[in-house]
Design a protein around this motif. Structure first.
Motif, PDB file in Angstrom:
ATOM      1  N   THR A   1      47.702 108.207  16.903  1.00 19.09           N
ATOM      2  CA  THR A   1      48.157 108.004  18.273  1.00 19.09           C
ATOM      3  C   THR A   1      49.374 107.088  18.267  1.00 19.09           C
ATOM      4  O   THR A   1      49.446 106.153  17.485  1.00 19.09           O
TER       5      THR A   1
ATOM      6  N   GLY B   1      51.583  99.638  14.714  1.00 19.16           N
ATOM      7  CA  GLY B   1      50.279  99.234  15.234  1.00 19.16           C
ATOM      8  C   GLY B   1      49.156  99.991  14.542  1.00 19.16           C
ATOM      9  O   GLY B   1      48.177  99.411  14.085  1.00 19.16           O
ATOM     10  N   GLY B   2      49.352 101.314  14.447  1.00 17.62           N
ATOM     11  CA  GLY B   2      48.336 102.172  13.844  1.00 17.62           C
ATOM     12  C   GLY B   2      48.193 101.953  12.349  1.00 17.62           C
ATOM     13  O   GLY B   2      47.216 102.395  11.745  1.00 17.62           O
TER      14      GLY B   2
ATOM     15  N   ASP C   1      47.794  97.080  12.094  1.00 21.26           N
ATOM     16  CA  ASP C   1      46.731  96.460  12.879  1.00 21.26           C
ATOM     17  C   ASP C   1      45.459  97.297  12.792  1.00 21.26           C
ATOM     18  O   ASP C   1      44.651  97.133  11.908  1.00 21.26           O
ATOM     19  N   ILE C   2      45.325  98.245  13.705  1.00 21.50           N
ATOM     20  CA  ILE C   2      44.037  98.926  13.888  1.00 21.50           C
ATOM     21  C   ILE C   2      43.713  99.867  12.732  1.00 21.50           C
ATOM     22  O   ILE C   2      42.553 100.116  12.439  1.00 21.50           O
TER      23      ILE C   2
ATOM     24  N   TYR D   1      54.083  97.917  19.912  1.00 24.25           N
ATOM     25  CA  TYR D   1      53.420  99.068  20.546  1.00 24.25           C
ATOM     26  C   TYR D   1      54.349  99.602  21.622  1.00 24.25           C
ATOM     27  O   TYR D   1      54.298  99.168  22.770  1.00 24.25           O
TER      28      TYR D   1
ATOM     29  N   THR E   1      52.736 102.147  24.623  1.00 21.31           N
ATOM     30  CA  THR E   1      52.068 101.570  25.793  1.00 21.31           C
ATOM     31  C   THR E   1      52.983 100.596  26.532  1.00 21.31           C
ATOM     32  O   THR E   1      52.570  99.982  27.504  1.00 21.31           O
TER      33      THR E   1
ATOM     34  N   GLN F   1      54.191  96.102  23.516  1.00 22.36           N
ATOM     35  CA  GLN F   1      53.345  94.951  23.223  1.00 22.36           C
ATOM     36  C   GLN F   1      53.508  94.571  21.746  1.00 22.36           C
ATOM     37  O   GLN F   1      53.717  95.435  20.902  1.00 22.36           O
ATOM     38  N   ARG F   2      53.348  93.301  21.443  1.00 25.34           N
ATOM     39  CA  ARG F   2      53.570  92.851  20.077  1.00 25.34           C
ATOM     40  C   ARG F   2      52.514  93.454  19.146  1.00 25.34           C
ATOM     41  O   ARG F   2      51.383  93.746  19.534  1.00 25.34           O
ATOM     42  N   SER F   3      52.916  93.641  17.894  1.00 26.26           N
ATOM     43  CA  SER F   3      51.962  94.017  16.856  1.00 26.26           C
ATOM     44  C   SER F   3      52.136  93.003  15.731  1.00 26.26           C
ATOM     45  O   SER F   3      52.962  92.097  15.827  1.00 26.26           O
TER      46      SER F   3
ATOM     47  N   THR G   1      56.081  92.335  25.780  1.00 27.10           N
ATOM     48  CA  THR G   1      55.347  92.077  27.028  1.00 27.10           C
ATOM     49  C   THR G   1      54.082  91.264  26.793  1.00 27.10           C
ATOM     50  O   THR G   1      53.541  90.698  27.732  1.00 27.10           O
ATOM     51  N   THR G   2      53.585  91.201  25.563  1.00 27.32           N
ATOM     52  CA  THR G   2      52.435  90.322  25.314  1.00 27.32           C
ATOM     53  C   THR G   2      52.784  89.155  24.399  1.00 27.32           C
ATOM     54  O   THR G   2      51.912  88.387  24.020  1.00 27.32           O
ATOM     55  N   SER G   3      54.062  89.035  24.047  1.00 24.63           N
ATOM     56  CA  SER G   3      54.549  87.789  23.432  1.00 24.63           C
ATOM     57  C   SER G   3      55.830  87.433  24.181  1.00 24.63           C
ATOM     58  O   SER G   3      56.908  87.385  23.613  1.00 24.63           O
ATOM     59  N   PRO G   4      55.692  87.227  25.510  1.00 22.23           N
ATOM     60  CA  PRO G   4      56.900  87.019  26.314  1.00 22.23           C
ATOM     61  C   PRO G   4      57.558  85.685  25.961  1.00 22.23           C
ATOM     62  O   PRO G   4      56.869  84.697  25.724  1.00 22.23           O
TER      63      PRO G   4
ATOM     64  N   TYR H   1      43.845  94.290  23.246  1.00 21.87           N
ATOM     65  CA  TYR H   1      44.601  95.234  22.442  1.00 21.87           C
ATOM     66  C   TYR H   1      45.216  96.232  23.411  1.00 21.87           C
ATOM     67  O   TYR H   1      44.537  96.678  24.333  1.00 21.87           O
TER      68      TYR H   1
ATOM     69  N   THR I   1      46.539 102.144  27.397  1.00 24.34           N
ATOM     70  CA  THR I   1      46.747 102.663  28.735  1.00 24.34           C
ATOM     71  C   THR I   1      45.395 103.095  29.286  1.00 24.34           C
ATOM     72  O   THR I   1      44.626 103.703  28.554  1.00 24.34           O
TER      73      THR I   1
ATOM     74  N   SER J   1      48.774  87.464  29.108  1.00 26.21           N
ATOM     75  CA  SER J   1      49.638  86.819  28.105  1.00 26.21           C
ATOM     76  C   SER J   1      50.696  85.960  28.784  1.00 26.21           C
ATOM     77  O   SER J   1      51.187  84.985  28.231  1.00 26.21           O
TER      78      SER J   1
ATOM     79  N   TYR K   1      45.765  83.330  25.091  1.00 32.24           N
ATOM     80  CA  TYR K   1      45.817  84.788  24.968  1.00 32.24           C
ATOM     81  C   TYR K   1      45.956  85.115  23.491  1.00 32.24           C
ATOM     82  O   TYR K   1      46.826  84.562  22.810  1.00 32.24           O
TER      83      TYR K   1
ATOM     84  N   GLN L   1      46.318  88.492  21.005  1.00 32.00           N
ATOM     85  CA  GLN L   1      46.292  89.940  20.812  1.00 32.00           C
ATOM     86  C   GLN L   1      45.656  90.225  19.473  1.00 32.00           C
ATOM     87  O   GLN L   1      46.090  89.731  18.437  1.00 32.00           O
TER      88      GLN L   1
ATOM     89  N   GLU M   1      43.774  92.794  16.414  1.00 35.51           N
ATOM     90  CA  GLU M   1      44.225  93.934  15.625  1.00 35.51           C
ATOM     91  C   GLU M   1      43.602  95.243  16.102  1.00 35.51           C
ATOM     92  O   GLU M   1      44.074  96.318  15.759  1.00 35.51           O
ATOM     93  N   ASP M   2      42.534  95.154  16.860  1.00 33.91           N
ATOM     94  CA  ASP M   2      41.925  96.343  17.457  1.00 33.91           C
ATOM     95  C   ASP M   2      40.857  95.889  18.459  1.00 33.91           C
ATOM     96  O   ASP M   2      40.710  94.697  18.712  1.00 33.91           O
TER      97      ASP M   2
END
Lengths: 306, 383
Positions: A51, A112-113, A116-117, A142, A145, A148-150, A160-163, B34, B37, B47, B57, B59, B61-62
């Motif tokens: 994904t 990310g894929g 991370d995950i 990412y 979506t 967003q940070r990875s 947007t998640t490590s502004p 994580y 959508t 965040s 906050y 983030q 890894e999953d």
């Protein structure tokens, strides 16, 4: 295409397993990297795709870009699905249920894929020794979506998640070194590549597929949308990442490091950072910190080649 | 708690943003998540906002890591939350079970999208309602609420934190892509007007504390790990001291309590919204975004002279079975529209126990119902 003198179109295979007409953003480095990688595939190749942007932009009915068998999987399991396909092909050939025709398996995912995950599944596939190539198309967040940070997002980048703001300089951690992690599995082939060095990229993909056992290629893919850069600068940014030493190109064959490019001198990192909005907030001190780190990392890799 | 971060006033915001603000109003100071959508906006806002209120906050890894970090943060003494959608919710299931077993108060938000698997990432569904109830392995009770507007997302997120602290378990906020991405007016009241349930603290000296010795209401007081009390927690079946005890007797004692601590207080937990149930011949029973679509059908049916009532489920789990059983004595049938192929309708059918019919109006997801399909079911019900 600054200073670019070696591009010889007739040396590039004409086949396009990754067809044009997909929905990638203007200037998408990842789509270009996928296209180039696919050109290096042998005739029978099966792709497992995590994904991410690539699944979304390339596969929407009725305009799939894939001219090879393609399976879109979940976010975390590309390497595991590819392992299953590879093991099944082997078993079927052994039992005489299908010809041993050299069908190859390529797994691909974003940063990310992968870092991370999907790291656990990737590690499992590399450890078990499946004959497959895993390609990480790393656009450093990412993007699918919405930026967003990875763990592959570079230090200092605003997402947007490590502004970035009063309380934060943006991403506070240094980019995870996926090539080193892959190499730590003692697999036969690991490489880094860039879409801005197309022949190098294609040669590495061909090599990664040809070696028996697992191979891992990490491709930096410029993302104008997420990097806040001009779409017409994607090729230049890919080259600047290499020329500044931010993203060195190298191979690790059976544990032996080899630089893909001899750089007499590294360019200053500002040349690379200044073209991207995600770094626009950085102070001189932070840029200096990045510069020192980049040089140190580059020297560390170079030493290994000696 | 800092007042600086509480955005008292009237806002125009999305359900996802309202969720983050509800959490901050409730005192949530830890978010592990994580990107996925249609829940990403909750993580993005957290965040941005948590640093303003000295919160954290992370983030992860999953989603396995996200849920586990939330359980850990809660054990550390912080109100904690995560937010996700379909595939992520599936990955969280194991650690939601850990939260049940360790009895860690926390909130899990599921902004539902259409599945199975990747499904329709950007589009609405209500297909995870049974997964919310039964998704983690083993036997347990859960609390889940379902908001139908950004305002209610705000309110129910606060309520979810209160229920989590009151009963010591993960509480699920089951919203959906339509409500999550919908922009509406959200009123954030003054902090002094928001009722918050504090964590139940140990009432004995550290040397006498047993982490799983329940009070009379079956809920044990909770010490924070590392503050001097013996904190021994395990996902294994354990005794009141938190030590593993591998016997059928210990399993019976523990699991029975984990279920009973919720089920005994059903009436305190359950919240529904009723409209013209008295004297009705058919009742539309639904929840979340579908309740708003169903109102159109209900109004049209009333114009046609059909006596139709509306029962909107705000609490989904524990299921409001007693009220439905009562209503079943007076109506011909329940009409249950939901964006799945029949999940809550099964519970309605079970609760009605044959005293009234149950007509499911399914929708596979990707869109809300056409009110006409619900209206047609209402007409059928009174035939």
């Amino acid at each position: 295409m600054q200073n670019y003198t070696v591009f010889v179109p007739r040396l590039v295979p004409k086949k396009e397993p990754f067809a044009p007409g997909h929905r990638a953003c203007i200037g998408c480095g990842e789509a270009l990297a996928v296209r180039l990688a696919c050109k290096a595939f042998p005739p029978n190749t099966i792709v497992a795709n995590a994904t991410g942007c690539m699944e979304v932009i390339s596969s929407q009915y009725p305009m799939t870009a894939w001219r090879v068998p393609w399976i879109h999987v979940l976010f975390e399991n590309t390497a595991a699905i590819a392992s299953g396909i590879e093991a099944a092909l082997k078993a079927m050939a052994r039992k005489g249920l299908r010809p041993d025709d050299g069908t190859k398996v390529v797994a691909m995912g974003g940063d990310g894929g992968t870092s991370d995950i999907g790291l656990q599944a990737l590690s499992g596939a590399l450890e078990r020794g499946h004959d497959l190539l895993y390609i990480c198309f790393d656009n450093e967040a990412y993007m699918n979506t919405g930026i967003q940070r990875s763990s592959a997002t570079p230090f200092g980048a605003s997402t947007t998640t490590s502004p970035s703001g009063i309380k934060s300089i943006g991403q506070k951690t240094w980019k995870k070194n996926m090539a080193a992690i892959a190499a730590a599995h003692d697999i036969p082939y690991v490489a880094t590549a860039s879409h801005s060095y197309p022949h190098d990229l294609m040669a590495k993909v061909a090599k990664g597929i040809a070696v028996p056992g697992p191979a891992y290629i990490h491709i930096l893919s410029v993302c104008p949308t997420g990097w806040r850069s001009a779409p017409d600068l994607s090729i230049r940014l890919g080259r600047l990442a290499v020329e500044t030493g931010v993203f060195p190109l190298y191979e690790i064959e059976d544990g032996e490091y080899k630089m893909s490019l001899e750089l007499p001198k590294l360019r200053p990192v500002e040349d690379y950072l200044n073209l991207q909005g995600r770094f626009r907030h950085l102070s001189e001190d932070t840029i200096k910190e990045i510069q020192e780190r980049v040089v140190a990392e580059y020297e560390r890799i170079k030493e290994k080649t000696g | 708690m800092s007042d600086r971060g509480h955005l008292e006033g009237e806002h125009f915001m999305s359900g996802d943003d309202a969720c983050a603000e509800g959490a901050i109003s409730a005192g949530c100071r830890f978010f592990a998540g994580y990107p996925i959508t249609p829940a990403t906006e909750i993580a993005e806002r957290m965040s941005d906002r948590l640093p303003e209120v000295d919160g954290t906050y992370i983030q992860m890894e999953d989603e396995l890591g996200s849920m586990a970090a939330v359980v850990g943060a809660s054990c550390g003494g912080v109100k904690a939350m995560t937010a996700t959608s379909g595939p992520g919710f599936s990955l969280m299931m194991e650690n939601i079970g850990l939260g049940i077993m360790l009895e860690t108060p926390c909130v899990v938000v599921n902004v539902q999208r259409a599945g199975p698997s990747t499904g329709l990432p950007t589009m609405v569904a209500q297909g995870d309602m049974m997964q919310a109830r039964w998704g983690s392995h083993g036997c347990y009770s859960i609390i889940a609420v379902s908001p139908d507007s950004p305002q209610e997302v705000y309110d129910l997120t606060i309520k979810a934190f209160n229920l989590a602290e009151r009963f010591r378990l993960p509480v699920l906020v089951m919203t959906d892509a339509a409500v999550g991405h919908m922009y509406e007016k959200v009123v954030i009241p003054p902090l002094s007007e928001i009722e918050l349930v504090p964590r139940r603290r140990p009432n004995v000296p550290p040397e006498e504390y047993w982490p799983y010795m329940p009070d009379d209401d079956l809920v044990p007081p909770m010490a924070n790990t590392g503050e001097g009390y013996r904190f021994h927690a395990t996902g294994l079946t354990h005794d009141e001291q938190g030590y593993p005890e591998m016997t059928a007797e210990a399993q019976d004692r523990l699991v029975r309590r984990l279920v009973e601590k919720v089920e005994r207080y059903r009436d305190e937990i359950i919240e529904v919204e009723e409209d013209s149930i008295e004297g009705s011949e058919v009742v539309v029973c639904t929840y979340g975004i579908t309740a708003r679509v169903a109102m159109i059908a209900v109004e049209r049916a009333r114009q046609e002279g059909i006596r139709v009532g509306m029962l909107r489920l705000i609490t989904i789990w524990p299921f409001p079975q007693d009220r439905i059983s009562e209503i079943a004595r007076q109506v011909k049938a329940f009409v249950v529209p939901e964006i799945n192929y029949g999940q809550i309708s099964l519970e309605v059918e079970r609760s009605a126990a044959g005293r009234a019919g149950t007509i499911l109006v399914p929708h596979m997801g990707g869109d809300v119902h056409n009110p006409e399909t619900i209206l047609e079911a209402i007409r059928q019900a009174v035939k």
